[in-house]
Design a protein around this motif. Structure first.
Motif, short mmCIF file in Angstrom:
data_model
loop_
_atom_site.label_atom_id
_atom_site.label_comp_id
_atom_site.label_asym_id
_atom_site.label_seq_id
_atom_site.Cartn_x
_atom_site.Cartn_y
_atom_site.Cartn_z
N PHE A 1 4.56 -4.11 -2.50
CA PHE A 1 5.29 -4.30 -3.74
C PHE A 1 6.02 -5.64 -3.78
CE2 PHE A 1 9.21 -4.01 -6.23
CZ PHE A 1 8.72 -3.63 -7.46
N SER A 2 6.77 -5.94 -2.73
CA SER A 2 7.63 -7.13 -2.75
C SER A 2 6.83 -8.43 -2.79
CB SER A 2 8.56 -7.13 -1.54
OG SER A 2 7.82 -7.08 -0.34
N GLU A 3 5.62 -8.43 -2.20
CA GLU A 3 4.83 -9.66 -2.13
C GLU A 3 3.85 -9.79 -3.29
OE1 GLU A 3 5.42 -12.02 0.08
OE2 GLU A 3 7.05 -10.74 0.82
N THR A 4 3.85 -8.85 -4.19
CA THR A 4 2.96 -8.92 -5.35
C THR A 4 3.73 -9.42 -6.56
OG1 THR A 4 1.58 -7.09 -4.56
CG2 THR A 4 1.50 -7.58 -6.91
N SER A 5 3.22 -10.44 -7.21
CA SER A 5 3.88 -11.00 -8.39
C SER A 5 3.17 -10.55 -9.66
CB SER A 5 3.88 -12.53 -8.33
OG SER A 5 2.55 -13.02 -8.46
N MET A 6 3.90 -10.64 -10.76
CA MET A 6 3.29 -10.32 -12.05
C MET A 6 2.21 -11.35 -12.39
SD MET A 6 4.52 -7.50 -13.37
CE MET A 6 4.81 -7.36 -15.16
N PHE B 1 0.51 5.93 -0.76
CA PHE B 1 1.70 6.61 -0.23
C PHE B 1 2.39 5.72 0.80
CE2 PHE B 1 3.43 9.98 2.72
CZ PHE B 1 4.47 10.37 1.89
N GLN B 2 1.59 5.09 1.67
CA GLN B 2 2.15 4.21 2.69
C GLN B 2 2.73 2.93 2.09
OE1 GLN B 2 -1.42 4.01 5.05
NE2 GLN B 2 -0.66 5.47 6.57
N THR B 3 2.12 2.45 1.01
CA THR B 3 2.65 1.26 0.33
C THR B 3 4.06 1.53 -0.18
OG1 THR B 3 0.46 0.49 -0.35
CG2 THR B 3 2.32 -0.29 -1.64
N SER C 1 6.11 3.86 0.98
CA SER C 1 6.96 4.09 2.14
C SER C 1 7.39 2.78 2.80
CB SER C 1 6.22 4.97 3.16
OG SER C 1 7.00 5.17 4.31
N SER C 2 6.50 1.79 2.82
CA SER C 2 6.80 0.51 3.48
C SER C 2 7.89 -0.27 2.78
CB SER C 2 5.52 -0.34 3.56
OG SER C 2 5.12 -0.76 2.27
N GLU C 3 8.19 0.08 1.54
CA GLU C 3 9.22 -0.64 0.79
C GLU C 3 10.56 0.10 0.80
OE1 GLU C 3 8.69 -3.52 -0.31
OE2 GLU C 3 6.50 -3.67 -0.37
N ARG C 4 10.71 1.09 1.65
CA ARG C 4 11.88 1.97 1.58
C ARG C 4 13.20 1.25 1.88
NH1 ARG C 4 8.76 3.10 5.85
NH2 ARG C 4 9.63 3.08 7.96
N TRP C 5 13.16 0.17 2.68
CA TRP C 5 14.40 -0.53 2.99
C TRP C 5 14.77 -1.53 1.90
CZ3 TRP C 5 16.65 2.27 6.28
CH2 TRP C 5 15.98 2.87 7.33
N ARG C 6 13.78 -2.25 1.39
CA ARG C 6 14.08 -3.27 0.37
C ARG C 6 14.18 -2.68 -1.03
NH1 ARG C 6 9.39 -7.36 2.14
NH2 ARG C 6 8.41 -5.32 2.49
N PHE C 7 13.40 -1.66 -1.30
CA PHE C 7 13.40 -1.05 -2.64
C PHE C 7 13.47 0.46 -2.53
CE2 PHE C 7 11.08 -5.08 -2.86
CZ PHE C 7 11.77 -5.74 -3.86
N PRO C 8 14.60 0.98 -2.06
CA PRO C 8 14.71 2.44 -1.89
C PRO C 8 14.52 3.22 -3.19
CG PRO C 8 16.87 1.39 -1.73
CD PRO C 8 15.85 0.30 -1.70
N LEU D 1 4.44 13.30 6.64
CA LEU D 1 5.22 12.44 7.52
C LEU D 1 4.32 11.60 8.41
CD1 LEU D 1 8.03 11.60 8.46
CD2 LEU D 1 7.97 13.48 10.12
N ARG D 2 3.28 12.19 8.94
CA ARG D 2 2.33 11.43 9.76
C ARG D 2 1.67 10.31 8.96
NH1 ARG D 2 0.23 13.50 14.66
NH2 ARG D 2 1.25 15.42 15.34
N VAL D 3 1.31 10.61 7.71
CA VAL D 3 0.69 9.60 6.86
C VAL D 3 1.68 8.47 6.57
CG1 VAL D 3 -0.24 9.13 4.56
CG2 VAL D 3 -0.98 11.16 5.81
N ALA D 4 2.91 8.83 6.22
CA ALA D 4 3.93 7.83 5.89
C ALA D 4 4.22 6.90 7.06
CB ALA D 4 5.21 8.52 5.44
#
Length: 216
Positions: A37-42, A115-117, A119-126, A179-182
């Motif tokens: 999410f964070s590295e994708t621009s409009m 789902f993992q995408t 989850s990977s943004e949970r710290w920057r974009f909770p 949880l395993r997938v995340a």
């Protein structure tokens, strides 16, 4: 004559707009999966969708709004292709068919990747994770609760809160799979998840099964 009127339902213009939105969503999903999410621009999404930035922003005013819409679509898809379980064939086989669908969604690479995408943004974009959790949970629980209500009407189940029963059923059936997938951990085999699911349904029926429920 005003040029701002909405296209009439079923017109060619409406179908074109529907295709354009689908084109944007498809391109955006691929970009989010590739770059996060964070590295994708409009800008990148507009290029991938082969539309102008003006067109993109006409549909979605921000990247967050676009991602939010994708999350909603993703959650709806989880329920859209569920095979209709047949209660006439017995309660247990029907619940197995229902739960097996959700397990398969987590075992599907494409579904797990999105789902993992998130989850990977949970710290920057909770807020994105919160959106996925609340939207996804509501969509799925609404569907499962409706199905359990039907079983209750037939005298197969007894419970006070359909949504609570639905949540407990799914928790018992999928166990640690989400949880395993995340976390990107190694998954159990399909045979193991099948065994876990069947054991979970057995526990669920001991708690909620009506005394006259057929246990096929």
């Amino acid at each position: 004559m005003s040029t701002n009127a909405e296209p009439a339902p079923g017109t060619a213009e409406e179908h074109v707009q529907g295709r354009k939105e689908a084109q944007i969503l498809c391109a955006a999903r691929l970009e989010f999966l590739k770059h996060g999410f964070s590295e994708t621009s409009m800008d990148a999404i507009a290029r991938a969708a082969c539309v102008s930035k003006a067109t993109l922003y006409a549909y979605f005013p921000s990247k967050e709004a676009l991602f939010s819409h994708l999350v909603q679509k993703e959650c709806e898809e989880k329920c859209r292709d569920i095979p209709a379980p047949d209660l006439d064939g017995g309660l247990t086989p029907a619940l197995e068919a229902l739960c097996r669908h959700f397990i398969s969604r987590f075992l599907t690479k494409d579904s797990a990747a999105f789902f993992q995408t998130v989850s990977s943004e949970r710290w920057r974009f909770p807020e994105l994770c919160r959106l996925y959790f609340t939207t996804g949970k509501k969509t799925v629980l609404d569907f499962v609760a409706g199905y359990l209500d039907e079983a209750k009407k037939r005298g197969l189940l007894l419970f006070d809160d359909a949504h609570m029963a639905a949540e407990q059923l799914l928790n018992l059936a999928v166990a640690d799979l989400p949880l395993r997938v995340a976390l990107g951990l190694e998954l159990r085999s399909e045979a193991e998840y099948e065994k876990i699911m069947q054991a979970g349904i057995t526990v669920f029926l001991k708690a909620y099964g009506a005394s006259n429920a057929p246990r096929a």
